[in-house]
Design a protein around this motif. Sequence first.
Motif, PDB file in Angstrom:
ATOM      1  N   GLU A 100       0.851  -1.180   0.000  1.00  0.00           N
ATOM      2  CA  GLU A 100       0.000   0.000   0.000  1.00  0.00           C
ATOM      3  C   GLU A 100       0.888   1.232   0.000  1.00  0.00           C
ATOM      4  O   GLU A 100       1.938   1.245   0.646  1.00  0.00           O
ATOM      5  CB  GLU A 100      -0.903   0.005   1.228  1.00  0.00           C
ATOM      6  CG  GLU A 100      -1.897  -1.134   1.225  1.00  0.00           C
ATOM      7  CD  GLU A 100      -2.818  -1.111   2.418  1.00  0.00           C
ATOM      8  OE1 GLU A 100      -2.629  -0.268   3.336  1.00  0.00           O
ATOM      9  OE2 GLU A 100      -3.748  -1.933   2.435  1.00  0.00           O
ATOM     10  N   GLY A 101       0.465   2.261  -0.726  1.00  0.00           N
ATOM     11  CA  GLY A 101       1.243   3.483  -0.801  1.00  0.00           C
ATOM     12  C   GLY A 101       0.417   4.707  -0.473  1.00  0.00           C
ATOM     13  O   GLY A 101      -0.789   4.731  -0.716  1.00  0.00           O
ATOM     14  N   TRP A 102       1.057   5.706   0.094  1.00  0.00           N
ATOM     15  CA  TRP A 102       0.405   6.967   0.427  1.00  0.00           C
ATOM     16  C   TRP A 102       1.432   8.083   0.299  1.00  0.00           C
ATOM     17  O   TRP A 102       2.628   7.829   0.145  1.00  0.00           O
ATOM     18  CB  TRP A 102      -0.203   6.936   1.830  1.00  0.00           C
ATOM     19  CG  TRP A 102       0.791   6.766   2.928  1.00  0.00           C
ATOM     20  CD1 TRP A 102       1.443   7.751   3.625  1.00  0.00           C
ATOM     21  CD2 TRP A 102       1.286   5.532   3.458  1.00  0.00           C
ATOM     22  NE1 TRP A 102       2.308   7.203   4.534  1.00  0.00           N
ATOM     23  CE2 TRP A 102       2.219   5.842   4.464  1.00  0.00           C
ATOM     24  CE3 TRP A 102       1.024   4.186   3.184  1.00  0.00           C
ATOM     25  CZ2 TRP A 102       2.887   4.862   5.180  1.00  0.00           C
ATOM     26  CZ3 TRP A 102       1.688   3.220   3.907  1.00  0.00           C
ATOM     27  CH2 TRP A 102       2.610   3.561   4.896  1.00  0.00           C
ATOM     28  N   LEU A 103       0.963   9.316   0.368  1.00  0.00           N
ATOM     29  CA  LEU A 103       1.833  10.482   0.232  1.00  0.00           C
ATOM     30  C   LEU A 103       1.858  11.266   1.533  1.00  0.00           C
ATOM     31  O   LEU A 103       0.829  11.370   2.218  1.00  0.00           O
ATOM     32  CB  LEU A 103       1.342  11.401  -0.887  1.00  0.00           C
ATOM     33  CG  LEU A 103       1.663  10.968  -2.312  1.00  0.00           C
ATOM     34  CD1 LEU A 103       0.866   9.747  -2.714  1.00  0.00           C
ATOM     35  CD2 LEU A 103       1.402  12.091  -3.271  1.00  0.00           C
ATOM     36  N   GLU A 104       3.034  11.784   1.848  1.00  0.00           N
ATOM     37  CA  GLU A 104       3.183  12.696   2.985  1.00  0.00           C
ATOM     38  C   GLU A 104       3.760  14.000   2.459  1.00  0.00           C
ATOM     39  O   GLU A 104       4.668  13.996   1.625  1.00  0.00           O
ATOM     40  CB  GLU A 104       4.075  12.099   4.069  1.00  0.00           C
ATOM     41  CG  GLU A 104       3.416  10.932   4.754  1.00  0.00           C
ATOM     42  CD  GLU A 104       4.118  10.497   6.023  1.00  0.00           C
ATOM     43  OE1 GLU A 104       4.927  11.273   6.587  1.00  0.00           O
ATOM     44  OE2 GLU A 104       3.848   9.367   6.456  1.00  0.00           O
ATOM     45  N   SER A 118      -4.590   9.134   3.010  1.00  0.00           N
ATOM     46  CA  SER A 118      -4.840   7.735   3.326  1.00  0.00           C
ATOM     47  C   SER A 118      -4.278   6.927   2.150  1.00  0.00           C
ATOM     48  O   SER A 118      -3.616   7.488   1.277  1.00  0.00           O
ATOM     49  CB  SER A 118      -6.335   7.476   3.534  1.00  0.00           C
ATOM     50  OG  SER A 118      -7.053   7.891   2.400  1.00  0.00           O
ATOM     51  N   ARG A 119      -4.544   5.661   2.100  1.00  0.00           N
ATOM     52  CA  ARG A 119      -3.980   4.834   1.032  1.00  0.00           C
ATOM     53  C   ARG A 119      -4.364   5.400  -0.338  1.00  0.00           C
ATOM     54  O   ARG A 119      -5.515   5.638  -0.624  1.00  0.00           O
ATOM     55  CB  ARG A 119      -4.500   3.402   1.168  1.00  0.00           C
ATOM     56  CG  ARG A 119      -3.908   2.473   0.109  1.00  0.00           C
ATOM     57  CD  ARG A 119      -4.503   1.091   0.162  1.00  0.00           C
ATOM     58  NE  ARG A 119      -5.878   1.155  -0.314  1.00  0.00           N
ATOM     59  CZ  ARG A 119      -6.894   0.504   0.233  1.00  0.00           C
ATOM     60  NH1 ARG A 119      -6.722  -0.256   1.267  1.00  0.00           N
ATOM     61  NH2 ARG A 119      -8.096   0.611  -0.271  1.00  0.00           N
ATOM     62  N   GLU A 120      -3.365   5.587  -1.174  1.00  0.00           N
ATOM     63  CA  GLU A 120      -3.578   6.077  -2.533  1.00  0.00           C
ATOM     64  C   GLU A 120      -3.560   4.939  -3.551  1.00  0.00           C
ATOM     65  O   GLU A 120      -4.127   5.072  -4.624  1.00  0.00           O
ATOM     66  CB  GLU A 120      -2.498   7.102  -2.908  1.00  0.00           C
ATOM     67  CG  GLU A 120      -2.583   8.409  -2.148  1.00  0.00           C
ATOM     68  CD  GLU A 120      -3.693   9.318  -2.635  1.00  0.00           C
ATOM     69  OE1 GLU A 120      -3.937   9.383  -3.849  1.00  0.00           O
ATOM     70  OE2 GLU A 120      -4.332   9.951  -1.782  1.00  0.00           O
ATOM     71  N   THR A 121      -2.875   3.848  -3.232  1.00  0.00           N
ATOM     72  CA  THR A 121      -2.760   2.744  -4.179  1.00  0.00           C
ATOM     73  C   THR A 121      -2.448   1.457  -3.442  1.00  0.00           C
ATOM     74  O   THR A 121      -1.925   1.473  -2.335  1.00  0.00           O
ATOM     75  CB  THR A 121      -1.651   3.013  -5.226  1.00  0.00           C
ATOM     76  OG1 THR A 121      -1.669   1.982  -6.214  1.00  0.00           O
ATOM     77  CG2 THR A 121      -0.275   3.072  -4.594  1.00  0.00           C
ATOM     78  N   THR A 122      -2.784   0.351  -4.080  1.00  0.00           N
ATOM     79  CA  THR A 122      -2.357  -0.979  -3.643  1.00  0.00           C
ATOM     80  C   THR A 122      -1.712  -1.637  -4.860  1.00  0.00           C
ATOM     81  O   THR A 122      -2.312  -1.678  -5.929  1.00  0.00           O
ATOM     82  CB  THR A 122      -3.548  -1.824  -3.151  1.00  0.00           C
ATOM     83  OG1 THR A 122      -4.178  -1.137  -2.063  1.00  0.00           O
ATOM     84  CG2 THR A 122      -3.093  -3.197  -2.688  1.00  0.00           C
ATOM     85  N   GLN A 123      -0.489  -2.112  -4.678  1.00  0.00           N
ATOM     86  CA  GLN A 123       0.274  -2.708  -5.770  1.00  0.00           C
ATOM     87  C   GLN A 123       0.681  -4.130  -5.384  1.00  0.00           C
ATOM     88  O   GLN A 123       0.766  -4.446  -4.203  1.00  0.00           O
ATOM     89  CB  GLN A 123       1.523  -1.865  -6.067  1.00  0.00           C
ATOM     90  CG  GLN A 123       1.221  -0.449  -6.513  1.00  0.00           C
ATOM     91  CD  GLN A 123       0.544  -0.393  -7.866  1.00  0.00           C
ATOM     92  OE1 GLN A 123       0.751  -1.239  -8.726  1.00  0.00           O
ATOM     93  NE2 GLN A 123      -0.301   0.623  -8.068  1.00  0.00           N
ATOM     94  N   PRO A 124       0.943  -4.987  -6.363  1.00  0.00           N
ATOM     95  CA  PRO A 124       1.258  -6.387  -6.061  1.00  0.00           C
ATOM     96  C   PRO A 124       2.567  -6.595  -5.308  1.00  0.00           C
ATOM     97  O   PRO A 124       2.717  -7.581  -4.595  1.00  0.00           O
ATOM     98  CB  PRO A 124       1.310  -7.064  -7.431  1.00  0.00           C
ATOM     99  CG  PRO A 124       1.431  -5.966  -8.423  1.00  0.00           C
ATOM    100  CD  PRO A 124       0.854  -4.737  -7.800  1.00  0.00           C
ATOM    101  N   ASP A 125       3.515  -5.649  -5.435  1.00  0.00           N
ATOM    102  CA  ASP A 125       4.789  -5.786  -4.729  1.00  0.00           C
ATOM    103  C   ASP A 125       5.465  -4.423  -4.649  1.00  0.00           C
ATOM    104  O   ASP A 125       4.962  -3.428  -5.168  1.00  0.00           O
ATOM    105  CB  ASP A 125       5.703  -6.817  -5.410  1.00  0.00           C
ATOM    106  CG  ASP A 125       5.897  -6.545  -6.892  1.00  0.00           C
ATOM    107  OD1 ASP A 125       5.969  -5.371  -7.297  1.00  0.00           O
ATOM    108  OD2 ASP A 125       5.980  -7.525  -7.661  1.00  0.00           O
TER     109      ASP A 125
END
Length: 149
Positions: A100-104, A118-125
Amino acid sequence: MQTTTNEVAVLLRRLAEAIEANKSVVLRLAGENVLVPSNADVKLEYKSGEEKEVNIGLRWDGESLAPQLIRRHSEQVRDSFGHVYDVLIYGEAGSTGTWEGWLEFVPLDGAVGSRRTSRETTQPDRVALEYWATGLQPLYLLGAFERAS
């Protein structure tokens, strides 16, 4: 090690509660305390046939459980008051192995606080998350800044 049905039931109950709460848990296994992190990969396999069997597997790699800095974006964001923010993209592995990725948004002057989406994306790895982070354009960053709190 011989384990009774009641001991297995208690162990499974503790594990299930930890999974539901997304928390790490310490389980007593083979005479030692084993820390199962919240991001452990849990699998259940049922084998049918003459002998029916259920296998529960737990796997983790011992990597840091802390969020990891994926990329510092080359662009900065300016708010309506003129404060300038660095854009940091963070990520962490989820319990299923996806990332999971997010921005600060971290202010350069310290006069205001940081902001985080909050979570911006979900990626396989992690590699896919790194690739996603390289494609973020200035317009996306502005929208994410508005979503951040």
